[in-house]
Design a protein around this motif. Sequence first.
Motif, PDB file in Angstrom:
ATOM      1  N   ILE A  36       0.841  -1.195   0.000  1.00 31.87           N
ATOM      2  CA  ILE A  36       0.000   0.000   0.000  1.00 31.87           C
ATOM      3  C   ILE A  36       0.879   1.249   0.000  1.00 31.87           C
ATOM      4  O   ILE A  36       0.628   2.201  -0.743  1.00 31.87           O
ATOM      5  CB  ILE A  36      -0.964  -0.001   1.212  1.00 31.87           C
ATOM      6  N   PHE A  37       1.946   1.244   0.799  1.00 31.71           N
ATOM      7  CA  PHE A  37       2.847   2.391   0.843  1.00 31.71           C
ATOM      8  C   PHE A  37       3.565   2.577  -0.489  1.00 31.71           C
ATOM      9  O   PHE A  37       3.703   3.699  -0.972  1.00 31.71           O
ATOM     10  CB  PHE A  37       3.862   2.244   1.974  1.00 31.71           C
ATOM     11  N   GLN A  38       4.020   1.487  -1.107  1.00 31.62           N
ATOM     12  CA  GLN A  38       4.673   1.584  -2.415  1.00 31.62           C
ATOM     13  C   GLN A  38       3.726   2.167  -3.456  1.00 31.62           C
ATOM     14  O   GLN A  38       4.108   3.001  -4.270  1.00 31.62           O
ATOM     15  CB  GLN A  38       5.162   0.211  -2.866  1.00 31.62           C
ATOM     16  N   ARG A  39       2.506   1.716  -3.408  1.00 34.06           N
ATOM     17  CA  ARG A  39       1.489   2.217  -4.339  1.00 34.06           C
ATOM     18  C   ARG A  39       1.223   3.708  -4.111  1.00 34.06           C
ATOM     19  O   ARG A  39       1.098   4.480  -5.046  1.00 34.06           O
ATOM     20  CB  ARG A  39       0.218   1.404  -4.133  1.00 34.06           C
ATOM     21  N   TYR A  40       1.137   4.084  -2.842  1.00 31.65           N
ATOM     22  CA  TYR A  40       0.936   5.489  -2.483  1.00 31.65           C
ATOM     23  C   TYR A  40       2.071   6.341  -3.041  1.00 31.65           C
ATOM     24  O   TYR A  40       1.837   7.399  -3.620  1.00 31.65           O
ATOM     25  CB  TYR A  40       0.850   5.620  -0.956  1.00 31.65           C
ATOM     26  N   ARG A  41       3.322   5.892  -2.857  1.00 32.29           N
ATOM     27  CA  ARG A  41       4.478   6.656  -3.356  1.00 32.29           C
ATOM     28  C   ARG A  41       4.452   6.788  -4.873  1.00 32.29           C
ATOM     29  O   ARG A  41       4.730   7.851  -5.408  1.00 32.29           O
ATOM     30  CB  ARG A  41       5.786   5.987  -2.911  1.00 32.29           C
ATOM     31  N   ARG A  42       4.108   5.710  -5.568  1.00 30.36           N
ATOM     32  CA  ARG A  42       4.052   5.769  -7.035  1.00 30.36           C
ATOM     33  C   ARG A  42       2.960   6.730  -7.502  1.00 30.36           C
ATOM     34  O   ARG A  42       3.162   7.484  -8.453  1.00 30.36           O
ATOM     35  CB  ARG A  42       3.809   4.374  -7.617  1.00 30.36           C
TER      36      ARG A  42
END
Length: 140
Positions: A36-42
């Motif tokens: 979820i955090f990786q997706r948020y950053r992207r």
Amino acid sequence: EEPSSSPKSRFITRFLGALTKINAEDPISSPSPTRIFQRYRRNKVASNKSMAYSVRSRRIWSRAMLSRFRSRRSAFSGRRSSAKTTNCTTINVTINENKTAKAGLDMQTDELRELVPGSEAMDVCNLLDETAHYIKCLTT
């Protein structure tokens, strides 16, 4: 794309394209906190990139963001970026009211410089102008 298109329509077109690409490359499979955090950053990077590209290089903050994205891309391709940033803030505490007010203003402008990309070497008038434009782009 039409040359007379507005920055808002350029932003929407680019951002939706980036989100479509993100969804195609990385469909949501597991809702783990890391994913979820990786997706948020992207998504955040796609939004910032789209905003900077929609304004093009007309504003200092957009040029700084575009330069930052280019240097990150070159760093990921194996090359090192020669850009080096330093954050030196000096606070002069004094009893004199005029100097204290100036120190307060300096602290406020330093805080703005941290928020607005590319504003490190601007005078206060241009800093306020770029800040106003940056906020306008963030809210549209």
